[in-house]
Design an enzyme around this catalytic site. Sequence first.
Site, PDB file in Angstrom:
ATOM      1  N   PRO A 160       0.825  -1.224   0.000  1.00  0.00           N
ATOM      2  CA  PRO A 160       0.000   0.000   0.000  1.00  0.00           C
ATOM      3  C   PRO A 160       0.853   1.267   0.000  1.00  0.00           C
ATOM      4  CG  PRO A 160       0.176  -0.802   2.225  1.00  0.00           C
ATOM      5  CD  PRO A 160       1.023  -1.731   1.369  1.00  0.00           C
ATOM      6  N   TRP A 161       0.176   2.393   0.063  1.00  0.00           N
ATOM      7  CA  TRP A 161       0.851   3.689  -0.076  1.00  0.00           C
ATOM      8  C   TRP A 161       1.183   4.347   1.250  1.00  0.00           C
ATOM      9  CZ3 TRP A 161      -2.639   6.345   2.665  1.00  0.00           C
ATOM     10  CH2 TRP A 161      -3.990   5.984   2.551  1.00  0.00           C
ATOM     11  N   LYS A 185       4.265  -5.397  -6.518  1.00  0.00           N
ATOM     12  CA  LYS A 185       3.439  -4.346  -7.140  1.00  0.00           C
ATOM     13  C   LYS A 185       3.155  -3.314  -6.047  1.00  0.00           C
ATOM     14  CE  LYS A 185      -0.158  -2.654  -7.847  1.00  0.00           C
ATOM     15  NZ  LYS A 185      -0.446  -1.235  -7.506  1.00  0.00           N
ATOM     16  N   ALA A 187       1.942   0.507  -4.543  1.00  0.00           N
ATOM     17  CA  ALA A 187       0.715   1.277  -4.792  1.00  0.00           C
ATOM     18  C   ALA A 187       0.977   2.382  -5.808  1.00  0.00           C
ATOM     19  CB  ALA A 187       0.213   1.879  -3.489  1.00  0.00           C
ATOM     20  N   GLU A 188      -0.015   2.634  -6.636  1.00  0.00           N
ATOM     21  CA  GLU A 188       0.102   3.671  -7.658  1.00  0.00           C
ATOM     22  C   GLU A 188       0.234   5.058  -7.024  1.00  0.00           C
ATOM     23  OE1 GLU A 188      -2.158   1.359  -7.104  1.00  0.00           O
ATOM     24  OE2 GLU A 188      -4.092   1.778  -8.045  1.00  0.00           O
ATOM     25  N   SER A 239      -6.789  -2.560   1.786  1.00  0.00           N
ATOM     26  CA  SER A 239      -8.170  -2.482   2.257  1.00  0.00           C
ATOM     27  C   SER A 239      -8.803  -3.869   2.363  1.00  0.00           C
ATOM     28  CB  SER A 239      -8.981  -1.626   1.281  1.00  0.00           C
ATOM     29  OG  SER A 239      -8.975  -2.243   0.004  1.00  0.00           O
ATOM     30  N   GLU A 241     -11.648  -4.755   1.280  1.00  0.00           N
ATOM     31  CA  GLU A 241     -12.344  -5.078   0.028  1.00  0.00           C
ATOM     32  C   GLU A 241     -11.382  -5.735  -0.953  1.00  0.00           C
ATOM     33  OE1 GLU A 241     -12.326  -2.052   1.543  1.00  0.00           O
ATOM     34  OE2 GLU A 241     -14.308  -2.297   2.458  1.00  0.00           O
ATOM     35  N   GLU A 260      -3.123  -8.171   5.503  1.00  0.00           N
ATOM     36  CA  GLU A 260      -3.056  -7.200   6.597  1.00  0.00           C
ATOM     37  C   GLU A 260      -3.951  -6.046   6.178  1.00  0.00           C
ATOM     38  OE1 GLU A 260      -2.565  -4.277   8.445  1.00  0.00           O
ATOM     39  OE2 GLU A 260      -0.427  -4.102   7.952  1.00  0.00           O
ATOM     40  N   CYS A 294      -2.491   1.485   9.565  1.00  0.00           N
ATOM     41  CA  CYS A 294      -3.418   0.376   9.833  1.00  0.00           C
ATOM     42  C   CYS A 294      -3.631   0.197  11.322  1.00  0.00           C
ATOM     43  CB  CYS A 294      -2.904  -0.898   9.188  1.00  0.00           C
ATOM     44  SG  CYS A 294      -1.164  -1.152   9.487  1.00  0.00           S
ATOM     45  N   GLN A 340      -8.894  10.039  -0.760  1.00  0.00           N
ATOM     46  CA  GLN A 340      -8.744   9.789   0.670  1.00  0.00           C
ATOM     47  C   GLN A 340      -9.182  11.011   1.479  1.00  0.00           C
ATOM     48  OE1 GLN A 340      -8.012   6.809   1.613  1.00  0.00           O
ATOM     49  NE2 GLN A 340      -7.948   7.197   3.799  1.00  0.00           N
ATOM     50  N   GLU A 393     -13.192   1.879   9.754  1.00  0.00           N
ATOM     51  CA  GLU A 393     -11.853   2.452   9.626  1.00  0.00           C
ATOM     52  C   GLU A 393     -11.943   3.735   8.790  1.00  0.00           C
ATOM     53  OE1 GLU A 393      -8.835   0.375   7.267  1.00  0.00           O
ATOM     54  OE2 GLU A 393      -7.399   0.812   8.850  1.00  0.00           O
TER      55      GLU A 393
HETATM   56  P1  NAD Z   1      -6.267  -0.668  -1.738  1.00  0.00           P
HETATM   57  O1  NAD Z   1      -6.535  -1.887  -0.953  1.00  0.00           O
HETATM   58  O2  NAD Z   1      -7.130  -0.377  -2.906  1.00  0.00           O
HETATM   59  O3  NAD Z   1      -4.747  -0.671  -2.296  1.00  0.00           O
HETATM   60  C1  NAD Z   1      -3.694  -1.392  -1.680  1.00  0.00           C
HETATM   61  C2  NAD Z   1      -2.862  -2.053  -2.771  1.00  0.00           C
HETATM   62  O4  NAD Z   1      -3.685  -2.990  -3.471  1.00  0.00           O
HETATM   63  C3  NAD Z   1      -2.335  -1.084  -3.834  1.00  0.00           C
HETATM   64  O5  NAD Z   1      -1.042  -1.510  -4.258  1.00  0.00           O
HETATM   65  C4  NAD Z   1      -3.321  -1.259  -4.972  1.00  0.00           C
HETATM   66  O6  NAD Z   1      -2.768  -0.957  -6.230  1.00  0.00           O
HETATM   67  C5  NAD Z   1      -3.624  -2.738  -4.871  1.00  0.00           C
HETATM   68  N1  NAD Z   1      -4.899  -3.117  -5.480  1.00  0.00           N
HETATM   69  C6  NAD Z   1      -6.021  -2.366  -5.619  1.00  0.00           C
HETATM   70  N2  NAD Z   1      -6.979  -3.056  -6.276  1.00  0.00           N
HETATM   71  C7  NAD Z   1      -6.453  -4.278  -6.533  1.00  0.00           C
HETATM   72  C8  NAD Z   1      -6.960  -5.439  -7.184  1.00  0.00           C
HETATM   73  N3  NAD Z   1      -8.190  -5.475  -7.696  1.00  0.00           N
HETATM   74  N4  NAD Z   1      -6.159  -6.515  -7.264  1.00  0.00           N
HETATM   75  C9  NAD Z   1      -4.905  -6.502  -6.755  1.00  0.00           C
HETATM   76  N5  NAD Z   1      -4.369  -5.420  -6.152  1.00  0.00           N
HETATM   77  C10 NAD Z   1      -5.137  -4.321  -6.038  1.00  0.00           C
HETATM   78  O7  NAD Z   1      -6.250   0.534  -0.757  1.00  0.00           O
HETATM   79  P2  NAD Z   1      -6.474   2.054  -1.175  1.00  0.00           P
HETATM   80  O8  NAD Z   1      -7.525   2.263  -2.186  1.00  0.00           O
HETATM   81  O9  NAD Z   1      -5.164   2.560  -1.524  1.00  0.00           O
HETATM   82  O10 NAD Z   1      -7.061   2.596   0.182  1.00  0.00           O
HETATM   83  C11 NAD Z   1      -8.427   2.350   0.505  1.00  0.00           C
HETATM   84  C12 NAD Z   1      -8.575   2.037   1.949  1.00  0.00           C
HETATM   85  O11 NAD Z   1      -7.768   0.887   2.281  1.00  0.00           O
HETATM   86  C13 NAD Z   1      -8.061   3.082   2.904  1.00  0.00           C
HETATM   87  O12 NAD Z   1      -8.970   4.096   3.106  1.00  0.00           O
HETATM   88  C14 NAD Z   1      -7.798   2.264   4.125  1.00  0.00           C
HETATM   89  O13 NAD Z   1      -8.961   2.082   4.858  1.00  0.00           O
HETATM   90  C15 NAD Z   1      -7.340   0.952   3.597  1.00  0.00           C
HETATM   91  N6  NAD Z   1      -5.870   0.808   3.614  1.00  0.00           N
HETATM   92  C16 NAD Z   1      -5.326   0.075   4.586  1.00  0.00           C
HETATM   93  C17 NAD Z   1      -3.954  -0.061   4.641  1.00  0.00           C
HETATM   94  C18 NAD Z   1      -3.298  -0.842   5.709  1.00  0.00           C
HETATM   95  O14 NAD Z   1      -2.129  -0.626   6.006  1.00  0.00           O
HETATM   96  N7  NAD Z   1      -3.969  -1.782   6.292  1.00  0.00           N
HETATM   97  C19 NAD Z   1      -3.141   0.551   3.703  1.00  0.00           C
HETATM   98  C20 NAD Z   1      -3.744   1.280   2.681  1.00  0.00           C
HETATM   99  C21 NAD Z   1      -5.114   1.378   2.660  1.00  0.00           C
END
Ligand code: NAD
Length: 491
Positions: A160-161, A185, A187-188, A239, A241, A260, A294, A340, A393
């Site tokens: 993640p970012w 991979k 985060a973008e 996330s 999702e 995580e 997190c 965000q 969250e």
């Molecule tokens: P995200 O889950 O969308 O992104 C995390 C990583 O997953 C990034 O590298 C992203 O490119 C990748 N990703 C996204 N869609 C994917 C897919 N379909 N298949 C495979 N990889 C994919 O998180 P986000 O959009 O950057 O943030 C959204 C929410 O996620 C935040 O508001 C927060 O609640 C949560 N988050 C949690 C953490 C943590 O440390 N637990 C970190 C970042 C975000």
Amino acid sequence: MTLSATLAGSAPRKVFNIVDGKQTEAADGRVIDAIGPSDGAVIAYMPRSGASDIDKAVAAARKAFEEGPWSRMTATERGRLLVKIGEAILAHHDELSLLESIDTGKPARQGKADITATARYFEFYGTAADKVHGETIPFLNGYTVAVVRDPHGVTGHIVPWNYPAQIFGRSVAASLACGNTCVVKPAEDACLSLLRISELALEVGFPPGVLNILSGLGEEAGAALSSHRGIDFVSFTGSPEVGTLIQTAAAKNHIGCTLELGGKSPQIVFADADFDAAVPTLVNAIVQNGGQTCSAGSRMLVERAAYDELVSRVADRFRTVRVGTWDMDLDCGPMINAGQKSRVEGFVARARAEGVPVIAEGQLAPNLPPGGFYVAPTLFGPVPRSNALAQDEVFGPVLSAIPFDDEADAVRLANGTDFGLVAGVWSRDAKRSMRVARAMRCGQVFVNGYGAGGGIELPFGGVKKSGHGREKGFEALYEFSASKTVVINHG
Ligand code: NAD
């Protein structure tokens, strides 16, 4: 020219993937803008990798795993290379810290702390590589049974970012120490530090194909990696999702994964706690990294008898929290992106509209760049137990104060969300602290303290919607390897 030299100059410049030991662009040449959240300016262009780029990286990682020299090295030799990355990170500390702070918006000193922690991951797992011991099992007469640990093969890492360098370090270093090869991979929204560290890995002598890193969008490169039939394990932080998508893809390929996924971590403050120690930590645990952590301590559960006093002291401190650009180096930086920012503002606006009282707000520095993604830190309370602010969250600097009646009520309340990542317990009563710590349904509990970051040596991970599997510490080495039982009949 180094990345940071470019960032300090005027024109954004292209950065590259590292695949099979070479800098590459996306096969179709597409790029994504890297945006600096402090002012919304484009700071670099990164490859928008697609499925065919991921194919090449996985093939390179497979070849490096199967044919060596990685797989022929001893664990000690692998470990030495990891330690060398740690040393290279420290030797480039200023450059990497700058990249991390410009790319994420985090205050300069947080960027520096993150890079120091990233080096520690490589040092810790480098020196642990030759200590991943197996065991023997007493069995039938005439038999010796050895349980050895094998690497999985090629591991996929989706990062993640919020702590790009640290989360990269914690999962990649542990995986490499076990003898796997990696495809990453990031985060973008933030990946410049990782790309630079991967260049350093090549410079210190990592063989081609061992550590591949490709920037790209989640739904493109991320989905292609997590569903790839050529990988043997996936590590994901992000996330819930997307975590579901990752686990579904892993299930289809019958491979393991660690997830995580964040939390709604409680800090439980009993009336007998040392408030002088607790107050700054309670505030820091939610404003660090703009609450985009997190393990952020986003719920402050306070024994009713002490609620007014403790909350008023936290509010006084909260009002002193200042938000600014990364180089102002204040308490909080901007949110990572416009989405965000509006997500956090949405939580705040809904809670206000529902009548949840605002107790205190932090301050935005004057004259912030208009293109930056700034939000004011907000302390709400008392937050009703079923309110979104008590359950969901936010991933922003929003702290919810909630009173409780007694120990049993505190435990019920602390465990009463879908998440379970970290908890804090503040009390001078050692027996009660221990009882409450043991009753927490989560992966880590701090007593009279709260370590939102760092903790390289400490196993970390969640239960319930916070995910499963453990990163950090020696436990990560068991995630990134599998046991094999060797039964020898010598009777
Ligand atoms: P995200 O889950 O969308 O992104 C995390 C990583 O997953 C990034 O590298 C992203 O490119 C990748 N990703 C996204 N869609 C994917 C897919 N379909 N298949 C495979 N990889 C994919 O998180 P986000 O959009 O950057 O943030 C959204 C929410 O996620 C935040 O508001 C927060 O609640 C949560 N988050 C949690 C953490 C943590 O440390 N637990 C970190 C970042 C975000």
